[in-house]
Design an enzyme around this catalytic site. Structure first.
Site, PDB file in Angstrom:
ATOM      1  N   GLU A 273     -11.239   8.584  -5.474  1.00 57.07           N
ATOM      2  CA  GLU A 273     -11.270   8.169  -4.089  1.00 57.07           C
ATOM      3  C   GLU A 273     -11.034   9.026  -2.861  1.00 57.07           C
ATOM      4  O   GLU A 273     -11.462   8.589  -1.785  1.00 57.07           O
ATOM      5  CB  GLU A 273      -9.987   7.184  -3.935  1.00 57.07           C
ATOM      6  CG  GLU A 273      -8.414   7.542  -3.976  1.00 57.07           C
ATOM      7  CD  GLU A 273      -7.447   6.666  -3.675  1.00 57.07           C
ATOM      8  OE1 GLU A 273      -7.139   6.289  -4.882  1.00 57.07           O
ATOM      9  OE2 GLU A 273      -6.845   6.275  -2.499  1.00 57.07           O
TER      10      GLU A 273
ATOM     11  N   HIS B   6     -12.718   2.703  -6.898  1.00 54.73           N
ATOM     12  CA  HIS B   6     -11.434   2.654  -6.157  1.00 54.73           C
ATOM     13  C   HIS B   6     -11.713   1.493  -5.258  1.00 54.73           C
ATOM     14  O   HIS B   6     -12.598   1.320  -4.634  1.00 54.73           O
ATOM     15  CB  HIS B   6     -11.175   3.886  -5.342  1.00 54.73           C
ATOM     16  CG  HIS B   6     -10.232   3.723  -4.044  1.00 54.73           C
ATOM     17  ND1 HIS B   6     -10.513   4.015  -2.634  1.00 54.73           N
ATOM     18  CD2 HIS B   6      -8.810   3.517  -4.267  1.00 54.73           C
ATOM     19  CE1 HIS B   6      -9.137   3.684  -2.114  1.00 54.73           C
ATOM     20  NE2 HIS B   6      -8.358   3.277  -2.997  1.00 54.73           N
ATOM     21  N   ALA B   7     -10.584   0.616  -5.037  1.00 52.97           N
ATOM     22  CA  ALA B   7     -10.602  -0.256  -4.090  1.00 52.97           C
ATOM     23  C   ALA B   7      -9.440  -0.876  -3.378  1.00 52.97           C
ATOM     24  O   ALA B   7      -8.422   0.025  -3.485  1.00 52.97           O
ATOM     25  CB  ALA B   7     -11.292  -1.556  -4.448  1.00 52.97           C
TER      26      ALA B   7
ATOM     27  N   GLU C  46      -4.290   8.690 -12.713  1.00 47.75           N
ATOM     28  CA  GLU C  46      -5.015   8.986 -11.355  1.00 47.75           C
ATOM     29  C   GLU C  46      -4.677   9.734 -10.285  1.00 47.75           C
ATOM     30  O   GLU C  46      -3.310   9.759 -10.100  1.00 47.75           O
ATOM     31  CB  GLU C  46      -5.178   7.358 -10.800  1.00 47.75           C
ATOM     32  CG  GLU C  46      -5.847   7.397  -9.530  1.00 47.75           C
ATOM     33  CD  GLU C  46      -6.206   5.886  -9.363  1.00 47.75           C
ATOM     34  OE1 GLU C  46      -6.188   4.899 -10.155  1.00 47.75           O
ATOM     35  OE2 GLU C  46      -6.242   5.568  -7.934  1.00 47.75           O
TER      36      GLU C  46
ATOM     37  N   GLY D  43       0.641  -1.221  -0.061  1.00 45.08           N
ATOM     38  CA  GLY D  43      -0.161  -0.006  -0.064  1.00 45.08           C
ATOM     39  C   GLY D  43       0.642   1.382   0.003  1.00 45.08           C
ATOM     40  O   GLY D  43       0.359   2.371   0.230  1.00 45.08           O
TER      41      GLY D  43
ATOM     42  N   LYS E  14       2.167   2.628  -8.946  1.00 39.38           N
ATOM     43  CA  LYS E  14       2.231   4.118  -8.334  1.00 39.38           C
ATOM     44  C   LYS E  14       3.323   4.932  -8.693  1.00 39.38           C
ATOM     45  O   LYS E  14       4.504   4.385  -9.251  1.00 39.38           O
ATOM     46  CB  LYS E  14       2.490   3.839  -7.005  1.00 39.38           C
ATOM     47  CG  LYS E  14       1.308   3.005  -6.109  1.00 39.38           C
ATOM     48  CD  LYS E  14       0.044   3.951  -5.969  1.00 39.38           C
ATOM     49  CE  LYS E  14      -1.001   3.052  -5.389  1.00 39.38           C
ATOM     50  NZ  LYS E  14      -2.376   4.057  -5.217  1.00 39.38           N
TER      51      LYS E  14
ATOM     52  N   ASP F 265      -0.911   6.110 -11.113  1.00 36.39           N
ATOM     53  CA  ASP F 265      -1.499   6.682  -9.926  1.00 36.39           C
ATOM     54  C   ASP F 265      -0.577   7.472  -9.164  1.00 36.39           C
ATOM     55  O   ASP F 265       0.543   7.059  -8.638  1.00 36.39           O
ATOM     56  CB  ASP F 265      -2.097   5.712  -8.906  1.00 36.39           C
ATOM     57  CG  ASP F 265      -3.065   6.048  -7.728  1.00 36.39           C
ATOM     58  OD1 ASP F 265      -2.978   7.428  -7.676  1.00 36.39           O
ATOM     59  OD2 ASP F 265      -3.345   5.176  -7.216  1.00 36.39           O
TER      60      ASP F 265
ATOM     61  N   ASP G 161     -15.591   5.883  -4.377  1.00 38.18           N
ATOM     62  CA  ASP G 161     -15.269   4.935  -3.167  1.00 38.18           C
ATOM     63  C   ASP G 161     -16.335   4.648  -2.285  1.00 38.18           C
ATOM     64  O   ASP G 161     -17.298   5.443  -2.070  1.00 38.18           O
ATOM     65  CB  ASP G 161     -13.996   5.717  -2.310  1.00 38.18           C
ATOM     66  CG  ASP G 161     -13.829   5.105  -1.214  1.00 38.18           C
ATOM     67  OD1 ASP G 161     -12.463   4.568  -1.578  1.00 38.18           O
ATOM     68  OD2 ASP G 161     -14.246   4.997  -0.190  1.00 38.18           O
TER      69      ASP G 161
END
Lengths: 431, 431
Positions: free
Chosen positions: B301, B351-352, B267, B21, B213, B241, B324
């Site tokens: 998100e 978004h998830a 994103e 993450g 990312k 993103d 989201d």
């Protein structure tokens, strides 16, 4: 000088019992403060708060508690870095970003740090700011997301251009104070007699501007606006405030009906997030006033942060910027907003009232005049005559102006007796 | 069926220990849930949560506790009224309005109410929604601030037009599932070897799209994008993103440098509040891709509410809407966002990831296809293979698609053992 502890308080005043502060969206507010004291290893304390209208104030207090570990052990030598530490913490930022409860909490803590830093140099915050170098003021701002509208270099130019006039304007402020307008006559819960009486009283007290709440019922608004206009005459400015009650089309229709009474501005016609909606409303009212003059648009008390203000200005959506001392990230973000408004040539007329907001924003407007915009045209700070008795350095209004505060700090400190009596839910006022 | 009690939990997973993450703005998230259980006088419970990344999760829990008095004693027969009761409470509304912590908390409670209502009729939420009359769906939406872009009548037309195709699309969903894309290869904390290996694995697993990312270092991004493109070949979509890392000009410059690798979208190039900034970025990238094709812009998100989405669509600022499940006001506000996207013809790619977001948004996308947009073109739900084991009805991915959930409710319920083990700060995982 290091911060050793962060004490928080949930303070609420039972204002809903008198309908003070009632408007179309907020019929029964209990004016409240999530209050914070920064304790240090020195003789000084920093006091700050954010303003809410009752339920949920405990959530803001919890958010201040969540920020406390980020400031304990820190000093306030670099207030730009201090503020960014709070708003850039990656995990906490997720809760906004830079909006809502966590930003209200950041405002309380950041404002308390300015109170502390100003006390340590024994200056009121307005003077502390107005005597800072342009470079240091620029360093206090978080420039992220602003560069398409305002760069640090442009800000430095604005501030540097104001330096030569600073001392003359400071002398003027110390002599005359800063113009105020009053919302006291216009609460929606007041009957016609009280409205008329208070409107006349406002003129007698020296105010050049009053404000009425609107948006619940059009016929009522027309009647109340007519009464107010008759009471104060044609030369006193009457602003109206819908507190976000309308959709875009409803705002336009409603304001065209009120336009013949010559509104000075329509405040919060719709959602504070609706930049394009405000721009549409402003365009639609461009010639709606008497003799084809503009009905100006104002907003800001619920605008979440500098990014939304940037867009309101870019989109030519507002004629007045109504910053709030505690909604955005404290003094630092309000410096950014003052600079943006100066760049776009839009006057700043801060939101005040509530509890303690008058005490705080006077410092920002006086700084704006002395060291940023250098302009008083169409500027006035909102004034509401409520709850000032709870502060150790309350605002002083004379002949419709805020007299300049002389005490060191941010005028943010509540009396110890008030903190005890209005503590929620255990204070005496809530028994 | 009446709600008798609201139980809340602060649940945190120590994901920062593995850099799962990690991105340019969020280097060390601990995926967390402010979790709520609505206890009733029936056999059913409603489970819901909002997602955070660690510190401050306790503030969201406090906000859910602040909302609890508004739902205790209520039923869930009218979910539109249920949601509006939470977002229209005048005192609590001040804390947003409709944004930040208080809106995250409202999302948790509203989603729990949908879980409860769907369980009571023994349907998964996607089916509960997809079998509702258009009128009832329209009634679930809070229409305030939308009418300049979408009226209830227009929404009714969109939903009514989709009715004839509902059963065929439902059969298709039950057979094929809903397309997914995977972010698992692209976390910024992963080294090149892991990135390449996971990108190849994604293709082998049947995904047609992956996401990387970006935004910390341009040279690194160019190297990583080149590696990923080499690993997956030209026909697999690679989205990137930036997690809000850039100002407008930086976003444009950076994306022009990455454009030769054919990004499927960029994103969160900048602040989620910057509608006009997104529009500028989108315009500047209109022909920046290979062969002069568009580099599309996506966000959502962190978009606070339907008013911001409305403007992103009005301003032609986005090519993809990334709603989201827990950031806006739950299912109700997401229905509004699906309808706005359908009106403007923009695909919704939710978004998830996080914890439990995959479980929730699958219901929304399946409903979108069956009963709102009726279109699968360019639609895909984000998928991240983390933390599903904590749910009693976890998502099932097969050949790059979400298989349709069959269990009644919102797939929102965590295992009791997980609620105990990851309770913060007292659970075993935090000892």
């Amino acid at each position: 000088m290091k911060i050793l502890a962060v004490d928080t308080f949930d303070i609420r005043f039972p204002t809903s019992r008198e309908l003070d502060g009632s408007d179309a969206m907020n019929p029964d507010p209990d004016y409240s403060a999530a209050y914070v004291v920064l304790r240090t290893d020195s003789e000084f304390e920093g006091h700050g708060f954010t303003f809410t209208i009752g339920r949920g104030n405990e959530v803001c207090r919890a958010a201040i508690d969540a920020l406390a570990p980020l400031v304990i052990g820190q000093d306030v030598d670099d207030l730009g870095e201090f503020a960014r530490r709070l708003t850039h913490d990656s995990q906490i930022r997720w809760l906004g970003p830079e909006k809502g409860v966590i930003h209200l909490a950041a405002a309380a803590v950041i404002n308390a740090a300015w109170d502390l830093a100003a006390k340590a140099v024994r200056k009121p915050v307005w003077r502390f700011l107005s005597e800072m170098s342009p470079e240091r003021i620029v360093d206090a701002v978080d420039w992220r997301y602003l560069s398409d509208a305002l760069t640090p270099d442009e800000a430095l130019d604005i501030l540097t251009a104001a330096v030569p006039g600073r001392s003359a304007r400071m002398a003027e402020m110390l002599r005359d104070g800063f113009p105020a307008y009053t919302t006291s006559p216009g609460w929606l819960g007041y009957d016609d007699e009280k409205l008329t009486r208070l409107a006349k009283q406002a003129v007698a007290d020296g105010y050049g501007q009053i404000k009425l709440k609107v948006g619940a019922d059009l016929d009522d608004d027309i009647r109340r606006f007519a009464l107010a206009r008759a009471a104060v005459g044609p030369s006193i400015r009457i602003a109206v405030d819908a507190n976000q009650r309308w959709d875009v089309d409803a705002a336009i229709t409603w304001m065209k009906a009120l336009a013949p009474f010559d509104p000075w501005w329509i405040e919060e016609p719709t959602s504070p997030d609706d930049i394009l909606g405000h721009a549409d409303i402003r365009r639609a009212l461009a010639t709606a006033g008497p003799g084809g003059k503009r009905v100006p648009v104002a907003t800001g008390e619920h605008v979440a942060n500098r990014v939304i203000f940037k867009q309101l200005l870019r989109a030519e959506a507002v004629d007045f910027v109504q910053l709030d001392a505690c909604r955005v990230g404290g003094v630092n973000e309000n410096i950014a907003i003052l600079l943006l408004a100066a760049k776009f040539g839009v006057p700043v007329c801060p939101h005040a009232g509530g509890v303690g907001l008058c005490e705080l924003v006077q410092h920002l407007s006086i700084f704006d005049y002395i060291a940023v915009s250098g302009d008083l045209a169409d500027r006035a700070i909102e004034y509401v005559d409520h709850l000032h008795e709870h502060f150790i350095d309350p605002v002083v209004i004379y002949q419709g102006s805020y007299l300049v505060p002389r005490t060191a700090g941010f005028s943010a400190q509540m009396r110890a007796q008030s903190l005890a009596r209005y503590a929620f839910p255990d204070g005496e006022a809530w028994q």
